[in-house]
Design a protein around this motif. Structure first.
Motif, PDB file in Angstrom:
ATOM      1  N   ASP A 281      -1.378 -27.904  -1.735  1.00 19.66           N
ATOM      2  CA  ASP A 281      -1.217 -26.643  -2.460  1.00 19.66           C
ATOM      3  C   ASP A 281      -2.421 -26.365  -3.356  1.00 19.66           C
ATOM      4  OD1 ASP A 281       1.211 -25.902  -1.317  1.00 19.66           O
ATOM      5  OD2 ASP A 281       2.382 -26.971  -2.829  1.00 19.66           O
ATOM      6  N   GLU A 282      -2.901 -27.383  -4.060  1.00 17.82           N
ATOM      7  CA  GLU A 282      -4.093 -27.213  -4.902  1.00 17.82           C
ATOM      8  C   GLU A 282      -5.320 -26.949  -4.036  1.00 17.82           C
ATOM      9  OE1 GLU A 282      -4.271 -30.215  -8.264  1.00 17.82           O
ATOM     10  OE2 GLU A 282      -2.514 -30.893  -7.126  1.00 17.82           O
ATOM     11  N   TRP A 283      -5.428 -27.670  -2.917  1.00 18.95           N
ATOM     12  CA  TRP A 283      -6.530 -27.479  -1.974  1.00 18.95           C
ATOM     13  C   TRP A 283      -6.515 -26.041  -1.459  1.00 18.95           C
ATOM     14  CZ3 TRP A 283      -6.312 -26.744   3.464  1.00 18.95           C
ATOM     15  CH2 TRP A 283      -7.495 -26.994   4.166  1.00 18.95           C
ATOM     16  N   GLY A 284      -5.326 -25.551  -1.126  1.00 21.01           N
ATOM     17  CA  GLY A 284      -5.198 -24.193  -0.619  1.00 21.01           C
ATOM     18  C   GLY A 284      -5.638 -23.137  -1.613  1.00 21.01           C
ATOM     19  N   ALA A 285      -5.520 -23.437  -2.903  1.00 17.67           N
ATOM     20  CA  ALA A 285      -5.935 -22.476  -3.930  1.00 17.67           C
ATOM     21  C   ALA A 285      -7.441 -22.240  -3.921  1.00 17.67           C
ATOM     22  CB  ALA A 285      -5.481 -22.950  -5.307  1.00 17.67           C
ATOM     23  N   LEU A 286      -8.191 -23.064  -3.206  1.00 14.51           N
ATOM     24  CA  LEU A 286      -9.636 -22.879  -3.087  1.00 14.51           C
ATOM     25  C   LEU A 286      -9.996 -21.854  -2.013  1.00 14.51           C
ATOM     26  CD1 LEU A 286     -10.728 -26.619  -3.331  1.00 14.51           C
ATOM     27  CD2 LEU A 286     -10.761 -24.894  -5.147  1.00 14.51           C
ATOM     28  N   PHE A 287      -8.985 -21.344  -1.306  1.00 18.52           N
ATOM     29  CA  PHE A 287      -9.171 -20.373  -0.237  1.00 18.52           C
ATOM     30  C   PHE A 287      -8.647 -19.009  -0.686  1.00 18.52           C
ATOM     31  CE2 PHE A 287      -9.108 -24.434   1.805  1.00 18.52           C
ATOM     32  CZ  PHE A 287      -9.897 -24.321   2.937  1.00 18.52           C
ATOM     33  N   THR A 288      -9.212 -17.945  -0.139  1.00 22.27           N
ATOM     34  CA  THR A 288      -8.671 -16.614  -0.388  1.00 22.27           C
ATOM     35  C   THR A 288      -7.331 -16.500   0.349  1.00 22.27           C
ATOM     36  OG1 THR A 288      -9.779 -15.616   1.532  1.00 22.27           O
ATOM     37  CG2 THR A 288     -10.984 -15.590  -0.579  1.00 22.27           C
ATOM     38  N   GLU A 289      -6.483 -15.589  -0.112  1.00 23.52           N
ATOM     39  CA  GLU A 289      -5.179 -15.388   0.542  1.00 23.52           C
ATOM     40  C   GLU A 289      -5.342 -15.031   2.015  1.00 23.52           C
ATOM     41  OE1 GLU A 289      -2.038 -15.789  -0.408  1.00 23.52           O
ATOM     42  OE2 GLU A 289      -2.441 -16.286  -2.506  1.00 23.52           O
ATOM     43  N   ASP A 290      -6.397 -14.264   2.331  1.00 26.13           N
ATOM     44  CA  ASP A 290      -6.622 -13.798   3.699  1.00 26.13           C
ATOM     45  C   ASP A 290      -7.617 -14.664   4.463  1.00 26.13           C
ATOM     46  OD1 ASP A 290      -8.844 -13.075   2.201  1.00 26.13           O
ATOM     47  OD2 ASP A 290      -9.054 -11.100   3.127  1.00 26.13           O
ATOM     48  N   SER A 291      -7.748 -15.915   4.061  1.00 26.08           N
ATOM     49  CA  SER A 291      -8.746 -16.792   4.670  1.00 26.08           C
ATOM     50  C   SER A 291      -8.408 -17.134   6.119  1.00 26.08           C
ATOM     51  CB  SER A 291      -8.883 -18.083   3.858  1.00 26.08           C
ATOM     52  OG  SER A 291      -7.658 -18.774   3.811  1.00 26.08           O
ATOM     53  N   ASP A 292      -9.449 -17.469   6.854  1.00 29.44           N
ATOM     54  CA  ASP A 292      -9.342 -17.963   8.222  1.00 29.44           C
ATOM     55  C   ASP A 292      -9.782 -19.422   8.232  1.00 29.44           C
ATOM     56  OD1 ASP A 292      -8.946 -15.498  10.066  1.00 29.44           O
ATOM     57  OD2 ASP A 292     -10.536 -14.888   8.690  1.00 29.44           O
ATOM     58  N   PHE A 293      -9.082 -20.254   9.012  1.00 30.53           N
ATOM     59  CA  PHE A 293      -9.488 -21.652   9.183  1.00 30.53           C
ATOM     60  C   PHE A 293      -9.347 -21.984  10.662  1.00 30.53           C
ATOM     61  CE2 PHE A 293      -9.666 -26.135   9.270  1.00 30.53           C
ATOM     62  CZ  PHE A 293     -10.241 -26.565   8.088  1.00 30.53           C
ATOM     63  N   ILE A 294     -10.451 -22.389  11.276  1.00 31.04           N
ATOM     64  CA  ILE A 294     -10.425 -22.824  12.666  1.00 31.04           C
ATOM     65  C   ILE A 294     -10.569 -24.338  12.667  1.00 31.04           C
ATOM     66  CG2 ILE A 294     -11.533 -22.690  14.925  1.00 31.04           C
ATOM     67  CD1 ILE A 294     -12.368 -19.815  14.137  1.00 31.04           C
ATOM     68  N   THR A 295      -9.579 -25.006  13.253  1.00 32.37           N
ATOM     69  CA  THR A 295      -9.549 -26.465  13.259  1.00 32.37           C
ATOM     70  C   THR A 295     -10.498 -27.028  14.314  1.00 32.37           C
ATOM     71  OG1 THR A 295      -7.838 -26.764  14.949  1.00 32.37           O
ATOM     72  CG2 THR A 295      -7.093 -26.330  12.669  1.00 32.37           C
ATOM     73  N   HIS A 296     -10.708 -28.344  14.243  1.00 33.82           N
ATOM     74  CA  HIS A 296     -11.576 -28.989  15.232  1.00 33.82           C
ATOM     75  C   HIS A 296     -10.989 -28.922  16.639  1.00 33.82           C
ATOM     76  CE1 HIS A 296      -8.888 -32.461  14.597  1.00 33.82           C
ATOM     77  NE2 HIS A 296      -9.304 -32.861  15.780  1.00 33.82           N
ATOM     78  N   ARG A 297      -9.724 -28.611  16.761  1.00 33.25           N
ATOM     79  CA  ARG A 297      -9.085 -28.468  18.081  1.00 33.25           C
ATOM     80  C   ARG A 297      -8.997 -27.008  18.523  1.00 33.25           C
ATOM     81  NH1 ARG A 297      -7.159 -32.751  20.492  1.00 33.25           N
ATOM     82  NH2 ARG A 297      -6.714 -34.608  19.299  1.00 33.25           N
TER      83      ARG A 297
END
Length: 138
Positions: free
Chosen positions: A26-42
């Motif tokens: 949850d704390e880690w997620g606060a470093l991202f914008t609400e509308d952030s995109d994350f593409i995983t290594h898979r």
């Protein structure tokens, strides 16, 4: 980009790494914008902070225990536009042991697009790419 902004970006990435290792999602997620995109290594594409956090929380306890060996180093910080930065990091995860598999020395690169909002640098987009090991998991 001035030195203070670059320092703040590097501090944000250091916090990102620390919180990820401690599995404080949850704390880690606060470093991202609400509308952030994350593409995983898979190749999974999470299209919001909520999806990103939920996806990263959903790992076996045995993997969470191994996070203490994970490291991440900032390779470059580049100014793209006022309040926008492109950041590349290299990560290493020695002796990572996927459930039921032999240990692996994993490594990869994360590309981040960071934006300055209300005086803080946040991650708007992240793309995690493994440098090794994917050919074995086809």
């Amino acid at each position: 980009m001035d030195q203070a902004d670059e320092r703040d970006i590097r501090d944000t990435v250091a916090t990102y790494t620390d919180l990820w290792v401690r599995h404080r999602m949850d704390e880690w997620g606060a470093l991202f914008t609400e509308d952030s995109d994350f593409i995983t290594h898979r190749g999974l594409w999470w299209r919001s902070r909520r999806e990103n956090v939920a996806g990263h929380e959903d790992v076996p306890a045995s993997v969470v225990e191994q996070k203490k060996s994970y490291t991440q180093e900032v390779l470059s910080v580049q100014d793209v536009a006022p309040g926008v930065a492109l950041v590349h990091t290299a990560w290493r995860w020695p002796d990572h042991r996927p459930p039921g598999a032999a240990p692996e020395d994993r490594r990869g690169i994360v590309t981040l697009v960071m934006v300055k909002r209300d005086g803080s640098w946040l991650i708007r987009a992240a793309h995690n790419t493994r440098e090794n090991g994917l050919e074995e998991t086809a």
